[in-house]
Enzyme design. Structure first.
Site, PDB file in Angstrom:
ATOM      1  N   GLY A  45     -15.997   1.141  10.683  1.00 23.47           N
ATOM      2  CA  GLY A  45     -15.616  -0.182  11.154  1.00 23.47           C
ATOM      3  C   GLY A  45     -14.346  -0.074  11.978  1.00 23.47           C
ATOM      4  O   GLY A  45     -13.566   0.865  11.817  1.00 23.47           O
ATOM      5  N   GLN A  50      -6.854  -2.980  16.200  1.00 24.23           N
ATOM      6  CA  GLN A  50      -6.743  -1.518  16.194  1.00 24.23           C
ATOM      7  C   GLN A  50      -6.894  -0.910  17.588  1.00 24.23           C
ATOM      8  O   GLN A  50      -6.609   0.271  17.776  1.00 24.23           O
ATOM      9  CB  GLN A  50      -7.774  -0.909  15.256  1.00 24.23           C
ATOM     10  CG  GLN A  50      -7.509  -1.221  13.790  1.00 24.23           C
ATOM     11  CD  GLN A  50      -8.537  -0.568  12.907  1.00 24.23           C
ATOM     12  OE1 GLN A  50      -9.608  -1.127  12.677  1.00 24.23           O
ATOM     13  NE2 GLN A  50      -8.227   0.622  12.406  1.00 24.23           N
ATOM     14  N   CYS A 107      -8.182   4.506   6.900  1.00 21.45           N
ATOM     15  CA  CYS A 107      -8.115   3.606   8.057  1.00 21.45           C
ATOM     16  C   CYS A 107      -7.869   4.439   9.307  1.00 21.45           C
ATOM     17  O   CYS A 107      -7.035   5.361   9.277  1.00 21.45           O
ATOM     18  CB  CYS A 107      -6.980   2.602   7.845  1.00 21.45           C
ATOM     19  SG  CYS A 107      -6.745   1.458   9.220  1.00 21.45           S
ATOM     20  N   LEU A 108      -8.572   4.125  10.385  1.00 25.37           N
ATOM     21  CA  LEU A 108      -8.406   4.883  11.627  1.00 25.37           C
ATOM     22  C   LEU A 108      -6.992   4.762  12.185  1.00 25.37           C
ATOM     23  O   LEU A 108      -6.528   5.655  12.892  1.00 25.37           O
ATOM     24  CB  LEU A 108      -9.429   4.414  12.673  1.00 25.37           C
ATOM     25  CG  LEU A 108     -10.903   4.615  12.304  1.00 25.37           C
ATOM     26  CD1 LEU A 108     -11.811   4.090  13.411  1.00 25.37           C
ATOM     27  CD2 LEU A 108     -11.212   6.075  12.008  1.00 25.37           C
ATOM     28  N   HIS A 149     -12.118  -4.995   4.351  1.00 26.02           N
ATOM     29  CA  HIS A 149     -11.137  -4.103   4.979  1.00 26.02           C
ATOM     30  C   HIS A 149     -10.926  -4.497   6.447  1.00 26.02           C
ATOM     31  O   HIS A 149      -9.786  -4.620   6.907  1.00 26.02           O
ATOM     32  CB  HIS A 149     -11.620  -2.653   4.872  1.00 26.02           C
ATOM     33  CG  HIS A 149     -10.700  -1.658   5.509  1.00 26.02           C
ATOM     34  ND1 HIS A 149      -9.900  -0.807   4.780  1.00 26.02           N
ATOM     35  CD2 HIS A 149     -10.446  -1.372   6.815  1.00 26.02           C
ATOM     36  CE1 HIS A 149      -9.191  -0.051   5.616  1.00 26.02           C
ATOM     37  NE2 HIS A 149      -9.515  -0.383   6.857  1.00 26.02           N
ATOM     38  N   GLU A 150     -12.035  -4.700   7.181  1.00 24.53           N
ATOM     39  CA  GLU A 150     -11.914  -5.054   8.601  1.00 24.53           C
ATOM     40  C   GLU A 150     -11.371  -6.473   8.773  1.00 24.53           C
ATOM     41  O   GLU A 150     -10.593  -6.738   9.689  1.00 24.53           O
ATOM     42  CB  GLU A 150     -13.262  -4.896   9.319  1.00 24.53           C
ATOM     43  CG  GLU A 150     -13.811  -3.481   9.329  1.00 24.53           C
ATOM     44  CD  GLU A 150     -12.825  -2.434   9.834  1.00 24.53           C
ATOM     45  OE1 GLU A 150     -12.001  -2.748  10.724  1.00 24.53           O
ATOM     46  OE2 GLU A 150     -12.865  -1.301   9.319  1.00 24.53           O
ATOM     47  N   HIS A 153      -7.718  -6.707   8.847  1.00 25.04           N
ATOM     48  CA  HIS A 153      -7.085  -6.370  10.129  1.00 25.04           C
ATOM     49  C   HIS A 153      -6.873  -7.612  10.994  1.00 25.04           C
ATOM     50  O   HIS A 153      -5.843  -7.726  11.671  1.00 25.04           O
ATOM     51  CB  HIS A 153      -7.923  -5.351  10.902  1.00 25.04           C
ATOM     52  CG  HIS A 153      -7.683  -3.935  10.491  1.00 25.04           C
ATOM     53  ND1 HIS A 153      -6.461  -3.311  10.599  1.00 25.04           N
ATOM     54  CD2 HIS A 153      -8.519  -3.003   9.974  1.00 25.04           C
ATOM     55  CE1 HIS A 153      -6.550  -2.064  10.168  1.00 25.04           C
ATOM     56  NE2 HIS A 153      -7.790  -1.854   9.772  1.00 25.04           N
TER      57      HIS A 153
END
Length: 199
Positions: A45, A50, A107-108, A149-150, A153
């Site tokens: 995701g 991000q 997380c990216l 999680h997304e 953000h």
């Protein structure tokens, strides 16, 4: 096009993102770029903040979880995750229910740090897809977790916000290294401390 992923420490990751409308410029191109960026970084995701955009958009493809040989994932859930590819525009979580359960998240934007996070088992969410069709859907298990999680953000939250103060203090040095770009990562990133000519 693969976009640079914004690293921990950038203010865009801490801002509540703004809703968008159908006139948002080149939205379909941005959605395609986000999927490409996510796949290139082996993510499941990615949210618009991000990639430096404070808008209420995130994309998910949970197929890697389905391909995982993890005993925690049942056959039914694996089947659901395999087909779980979605675009979420202007999402709003309506309900979070069920017992909280622990799962190790990464997380990216925070490479090489993975920690256990507690989240509710079930959610009900309202969102628009890429064709601006409205959906109200319920999710459970890993699908619910990835969405939460997304969704965080676009609310200006990171998974590290759920860690206790001691754990966060222990990670402080590693988080500072990410902000400064003093890490090795195999995808394109944008580091806050390298902005304006600083290295």
């Amino acid at each position: 096009m693969i976009l640079p992923i914004t690293a921990y420490g950038d203010p865009v990751l801490l801002k509540k993102a703004q809703p968008i409308d159908k006139d948002y410029p080149n939205l379909s191109g941005l959605i395609n770029d986000m999927f490409e960026t996510m796949y290139n970084a082996s993510g499941v995701g990615i949210a618009a903040p991000q990639v430096g955009l404070s808008i209420r958009l995130f994309v998910i493809d949970a197929k890697p979880f389905a391909d995982d040989d993890d005993d925690e994932v049942s056959e039914a859930e694996s089947k659901q995750l395999k087909a779980f590819k979605r675009v979420f525009l202007n999402a709003e979580i309506l309900e979070q229910t069920g017992e909280k359960w622990a799962f190790t998240e990464g997380c990216l934007s925070i490479p090489d740090i993975r920690e256990e996070v507690m989240r509710p088992a079930n959610i009900k969410i309202k969102y628009y897809d890429e064709k601006w069709v409205e959906h109200i859907e319920e999710y459970t298990g890993l699908a619910a977790r990835v969405i939460q999680h997304e969704y965080d953000h676009i609310e200006g939250k990171l998974f590290t916000d759920y860690l206790n103060p001691l754990k966060k203090a222990m990670l402080r040095g590693r988080l500072d290294s990410i902000t400064k770009g003093a890490i090795k990562v195999d995808y394109k990133m944008k580091f806050p401390a390298r902005k304006k000519g600083r290295r």
